[in-house]
Design a protein around this motif. Structure first.
Motif, PDB file in Angstrom:
ATOM      1  N   ASN A  77      75.962  34.174  37.189  1.00  0.00           N
ATOM      2  CA  ASN A  77      77.415  34.764  36.227  1.00  0.00           C
ATOM      3  C   ASN A  77      77.927  35.280  35.691  1.00  0.00           C
ATOM      4  N   GLY A  78      76.684  36.889  36.366  1.00  0.00           N
ATOM      5  CA  GLY A  78      77.326  37.843  36.184  1.00  0.00           C
ATOM      6  C   GLY A  78      76.233  38.891  35.281  1.00  0.00           C
ATOM      7  N   VAL A  79      76.844  39.688  34.408  1.00  0.00           N
ATOM      8  CA  VAL A  79      76.436  40.294  33.980  1.00  0.00           C
ATOM      9  C   VAL A  79      76.433  40.617  32.017  1.00  0.00           C
ATOM     10  N   CYS A  80      75.568  40.389  31.161  1.00  0.00           N
ATOM     11  CA  CYS A  80      75.909  40.296  30.354  1.00  0.00           C
ATOM     12  C   CYS A  80      76.900  41.604  29.368  1.00  0.00           C
ATOM     13  N   VAL A  81      77.757  41.364  28.363  1.00  0.00           N
ATOM     14  CA  VAL A  81      78.184  43.575  27.396  1.00  0.00           C
ATOM     15  C   VAL A  81      77.224  43.806  27.646  1.00  0.00           C
ATOM     16  N   GLY A  82      75.619  43.516  26.824  1.00  0.00           N
ATOM     17  CA  GLY A  82      74.750  44.269  26.276  1.00  0.00           C
ATOM     18  C   GLY A  82      74.323  45.425  27.040  1.00  0.00           C
ATOM     19  N   GLN A  83      73.791  44.836  28.210  1.00  0.00           N
ATOM     20  CA  GLN A  83      73.575  45.072  29.606  1.00  0.00           C
ATOM     21  C   GLN A  83      74.152  46.448  29.971  1.00  0.00           C
ATOM     22  N   ILE A  84      75.855  46.554  29.764  1.00  0.00           N
ATOM     23  CA  ILE A  84      76.764  47.105  30.503  1.00  0.00           C
ATOM     24  C   ILE A  84      76.544  48.222  29.206  1.00  0.00           C
ATOM     25  N   GLN A  85      77.028  47.685  28.274  1.00  0.00           N
ATOM     26  CA  GLN A  85      76.511  48.937  26.781  1.00  0.00           C
ATOM     27  C   GLN A  85      76.040  49.703  27.360  1.00  0.00           C
ATOM     28  N   LYS A  86      74.652  49.094  27.693  1.00  0.00           N
ATOM     29  CA  LYS A  86      73.196  49.945  27.366  1.00  0.00           C
ATOM     30  C   LYS A  86      72.723  51.676  28.808  1.00  0.00           C
ATOM     31  N   LYS A  87      73.922  51.079  30.000  1.00  0.00           N
ATOM     32  CA  LYS A  87      73.812  51.642  30.683  1.00  0.00           C
ATOM     33  C   LYS A  87      75.026  52.179  30.728  1.00  0.00           C
ATOM     34  N   ALA A  88      75.752  51.664  30.146  1.00  0.00           N
ATOM     35  CA  ALA A  88      77.445  52.687  29.846  1.00  0.00           C
ATOM     36  C   ALA A  88      77.868  54.068  29.096  1.00  0.00           C
ATOM     37  N   GLY A  89      76.030  53.766  27.788  1.00  0.00           N
ATOM     38  CA  GLY A  89      75.681  54.472  26.727  1.00  0.00           C
ATOM     39  C   GLY A  89      77.046  55.087  26.601  1.00  0.00           C
ATOM     40  N   LEU A  90      77.757  54.516  26.147  1.00  0.00           N
ATOM     41  CA  LEU A  90      79.289  53.891  25.597  1.00  0.00           C
ATOM     42  C   LEU A  90      78.760  52.757  23.969  1.00  0.00           C
ATOM     43  N   THR A  91      80.065  53.110  22.767  1.00  0.00           N
ATOM     44  CA  THR A  91      79.833  51.992  22.015  1.00  0.00           C
ATOM     45  C   THR A  91      80.004  50.512  23.200  1.00  0.00           C
ATOM     46  N   GLN A  92      79.226  49.303  21.857  1.00  0.00           N
ATOM     47  CA  GLN A  92      79.956  49.099  22.393  1.00  0.00           C
ATOM     48  C   GLN A  92      81.359  48.064  21.858  1.00  0.00           C
ATOM     49  N   SER A  93      81.719  48.428  21.233  1.00  0.00           N
ATOM     50  CA  SER A  93      83.352  48.371  20.840  1.00  0.00           C
ATOM     51  C   SER A  93      83.798  48.435  22.243  1.00  0.00           C
ATOM     52  N   THR A  94      83.155  50.067  22.721  1.00  0.00           N
ATOM     53  CA  THR A  94      84.178  50.944  23.947  1.00  0.00           C
ATOM     54  C   THR A  94      84.488  50.109  25.284  1.00  0.00           C
ATOM     55  N   VAL A  95      82.795  49.796  25.366  1.00  0.00           N
ATOM     56  CA  VAL A  95      82.714  48.619  26.236  1.00  0.00           C
ATOM     57  C   VAL A  95      83.189  47.082  26.344  1.00  0.00           C
ATOM     58  N   SER A  96      83.224  46.451  25.407  1.00  0.00           N
ATOM     59  CA  SER A  96      83.936  45.247  25.701  1.00  0.00           C
ATOM     60  C   SER A  96      85.196  45.368  25.794  1.00  0.00           C
ATOM     61  N   GLU A  97      85.622  46.607  25.243  1.00  0.00           N
ATOM     62  CA  GLU A  97      87.426  46.574  25.456  1.00  0.00           C
ATOM     63  C   GLU A  97      87.834  47.357  27.157  1.00  0.00           C
ATOM     64  N   TYR A  98      87.027  47.852  27.173  1.00  0.00           N
ATOM     65  CA  TYR A  98      87.130  48.595  28.854  1.00  0.00           C
ATOM     66  C   TYR A  98      86.565  47.317  30.076  1.00  0.00           C
ATOM     67  N   LEU A  99      85.960  46.223  29.248  1.00  0.00           N
ATOM     68  CA  LEU A  99      86.115  45.070  30.315  1.00  0.00           C
ATOM     69  C   LEU A  99      86.757  44.024  30.157  1.00  0.00           C
ATOM     70  N   SER A 100      87.311  43.806  29.449  1.00  0.00           N
ATOM     71  CA  SER A 100      88.460  43.578  28.815  1.00  0.00           C
ATOM     72  C   SER A 100      90.217  43.838  29.372  1.00  0.00           C
ATOM     73  N   VAL A 101      89.969  45.058  29.679  1.00  0.00           N
ATOM     74  CA  VAL A 101      91.051  46.695  30.791  1.00  0.00           C
ATOM     75  C   VAL A 101      90.685  45.675  31.940  1.00  0.00           C
ATOM     76  N   LEU A 102      89.930  45.496  32.542  1.00  0.00           N
ATOM     77  CA  LEU A 102      89.192  45.264  34.066  1.00  0.00           C
ATOM     78  C   LEU A 102      89.428  43.419  34.228  1.00  0.00           C
ATOM     79  N   GLN A 103      89.025  43.200  33.290  1.00  0.00           N
ATOM     80  CA  GLN A 103      89.816  41.814  32.530  1.00  0.00           C
ATOM     81  C   GLN A 103      91.392  41.004  33.358  1.00  0.00           C
ATOM     82  N   ARG A 104      91.893  42.469  32.563  1.00  0.00           N
ATOM     83  CA  ARG A 104      93.456  41.913  32.737  1.00  0.00           C
ATOM     84  C   ARG A 104      93.876  42.684  34.119  1.00  0.00           C
TER      85      ARG A 104
END
Lengths: 99, 99
Positions: B39-66
């Motif tokens: 089903n993919g990769v969960c937000v927390g894993q992506i966030q840890k690897k990206a090194g940005l805050t949780q809110s930023t990564v969550s927002e970025y994933l929304s942008v990619l989804q939109r």
DNA sequence: ACGATATATCGGGAAATTCCGATATATCTT
DNA sequence: AAGATATATCGGAATTTCCCGATATATCGT
């Protein structure tokens, strides 16, 4: 080839439109008569069609050129811009392999 | 398929990196163990690897989804994101034909 | 050399994007 | 029901982008 710079250049309705217009210079810029189309289309023609100011269109063409998507040729007082098809082929390839 | 929206989504180093990471979830997110990678990769894993805050990564994933570049699946308290390969194929095609 | 024309560059106001911390919401466990 | 965990949303400061008018530069014709 800076991928982010390329995508930023493509992230604008007008710049995207210019690139599409430049696929068919003869069809889209019938007013141009000087030097034919071998060297591209001059800024004034593009500006007139885009409906933005001269400075904005000149700047947009610079952005596209810095991204490698177009190339320019100066002839006398005119600057002719044309697509850099190799860049588009490379970008399409990049999307199929790296991204 | 809003082309400008897609290119804007791709116009960011981190978002581009996330998309590339998601090409190989097993290789890039070895810490994830829940539900495998179907089903993919969960937000927390992506966030840890990206090194940005949780809110930023969550927002970025929304942008990619939109933009249609990823799709998400909610399972319990996790949201799993995966690439939408059809969108990439369509975009590559678009670059070869329309743009 | 001078004025006209084509393009590039500069300075800036308005809008959008980047990324954050704080908070809200949803789900899980006990 | 209460606390813990995962994610989403909100509000905002800093930066970037958008697009303009004004001005500079380059080349043309006379």
């Amino acid at each position: 080839m800076d991928q982010v710079e390329i995508f930023k250049a493509l992230s604008n309705k007008t710049r995207l439109q210019i690139l599409i217009w430049l696929k068919d210079p003869e069809g889209n810029f019938p007013d141009q008569d000087q030097y034919g189309f071998d060297n591209g289309v001059c800024v004034g023609q593009i500006q007139k069609k885009a409906g933005l100011t001269q400075s904005t269109v000149s700047e947009y063409l610079s952005v596209l050129q810095r991204a490698g998507l177009v190339k320019s040729t100066r002839i006398g007082q005119w600057t002719y811009y044309q697509r850099n098809e190799e860049a588009f082929a490379a970008l399409s390839q990049l999307l199929q392999t790296d991204i």
